[in-house]
Design an enzyme around this catalytic site. Structure first.
Site, PDB file in Angstrom:
ATOM      1  N   GLN A  75       0.786  -1.077  -0.022  1.00 16.34           N
ATOM      2  CA  GLN A  75       0.102   0.005   0.048  1.00 16.34           C
ATOM      3  C   GLN A  75       0.842   1.330  -0.090  1.00 16.34           C
ATOM      4  O   GLN A  75       0.763   2.165   0.745  1.00 16.34           O
ATOM      5  CB  GLN A  75      -0.974   0.134   1.208  1.00 16.34           C
ATOM      6  N   SER A  76       2.023   1.296  -1.038  1.00 12.34           N
ATOM      7  CA  SER A  76       2.911   2.571  -1.039  1.00 12.34           C
ATOM      8  C   SER A  76       2.301   3.878  -1.437  1.00 12.34           C
ATOM      9  O   SER A  76       1.748   3.806  -2.712  1.00 12.34           O
ATOM     10  CB  SER A  76       4.034   2.060  -1.903  1.00 12.34           C
TER      11      SER A  76
END
Length: 337
Positions: A75-76
């Site tokens: 979930q960058s």
């Protein structure tokens, strides 16, 4: 200090607002709390990486790259903003996403930032936990070169001396806003991970002879390791700017007490902080960076770390899109009737 000599391409909307958090301050009976809204930078829901990408993407264009390659956790926020910047500039983008949590549910793997990565046209390749991501990126870059492409490799978080220039510039922006508002802040607080945001901020402040301390709330590493990482990058950033050996260990402060079980893994404090900001200020944090950083700041306020008559600045690094990858952390596994 001449930032104008470095290539920069405008991707964001600056200056971002600096706003009082009146209701949160009252709820905590603490100092006057302010929020620097770098969630409002404008690029694909905003975030701190936009500032870094203005310098990184300018360098990529100068080198005539046609593809940008970067990496991050599943979930960058950095990956999402890099994908958006590449789309805006007509470049291809390939992202390596490392599993740092072990979460296998669909919202985490497919929603939030991951959905936006793909919506911006990026190609995405997963990597197992503990992979040597620098080596994986170089191997991917070699593959692109073998196919006749010209990749530009951006490190995780955009955290190198070029990317850190974005937060040197933010330091100048903040000092101007402090002057306009008549503020003499006791501290600037933010979430620190790959080190670029904090390294840029402290370098800019030291270069301007400001004594405002920056406290990084670590989201991954223990205090000593995080401080060493930030200091090393701040030194390289100062050298890149031509400022010489101006950075000292006392310029860098990190707190590693709020990481919890690990990077990207929710904590009760993070959940409470996200809910407080949403309910009291109408502001959305993210579960990985700004949520844990806010949890740390709230706890420190309650413990009397800051003087009650002082002004404290919280730098919101963005990332609320990641909330959609963590519905169960907030007790929202499905729709509520």
């Amino acid at each position: 200090m001449d930032l104008g000599k470095f290539p920069r391409i405008r991707l964001g909307q600056f200056p971002t607002p600096l706003e009082p958090m009146t209701r949160l301050s009252a709820a905590l009976s603490g100092p006057r709390l302010w929020i620097k809204r770098d969630d409002c930078t404008g690029l694909s829901t905003g975030g701190n990486k936009t500032r870094k990408l203005e310098y990184l993407m300018a360098e990529a264009l100068r080198k005539q790259a046609d593809t940008v390659l970067t990496q991050g956790a599943t979930q960058s926020n950095h990956a999402r903003q890099t994908a958006a910047a590449a789309a805006k500039l007509g470049m291809a983008c390939h992202i390596l996403l490392e599993d740092r949590t072990g979460f296998s549910d669909d919202p985490y793997r497919l929603n939030g930032n991951v959905l936006l990565d793909r919506l911006h046209g990026a190609t995405v390749s997963p990597r197992a936990s503990g992979a040597d991501m620098a080596a994986e990126m170089e191997a991917a870059a070699e593959d692109f070169r073998a196919r006749g492409r010209k990749p530009y490799v951006i490190p995780g978080g955009g955290s190198n001396p070029v990317g850190a220039l974005g937060y040197v510039n933010c330091a100048l922006e903040l000092l101007s806003q402090f002057s306009d508002l008549g503020l003499a802040p006791a501290a600037i607080v933010h979430g620190t991970g790959s080190a670029g945001t904090q390294a840029g901020l402290v370098t800019g402040l030291v270069a301007c002879h400001s004594r405002i301390p920056v406290l990084g709330i670590s989201v991954r590493a223990p205090k000593a390791k995080q401080e060493a990482s930030v200091l090393a990058l701040a030194k390289r950033t100062a050298e890149h700017l031509g400022l010489g050996d101006i950075m000292r260990p006392e310029h860098v402060s990190a707190n590693g007490d709020y990481v919890g079980a690990g990077y990207g893994i929710p904590t009760p404090g993070m959940v409470d902080a996200v809910r407080m900001l949403a309910e009291l200020e109408g502001i959305l944090l993210d579960p990985v960076y700004s949520g844990k950083a806010m949890a740390g700041m709230i706890d420190l306020v309650r413990k009397g770390h800051f003087k009650s008559d002082s002004d404290v600045i919280f730098l919101h690094t963005g990332g609320s899109a990641a909330l959609f990858g963590y519905p169960e952390a907030f007790g929202l596994p499905g729709y509520v009737n």
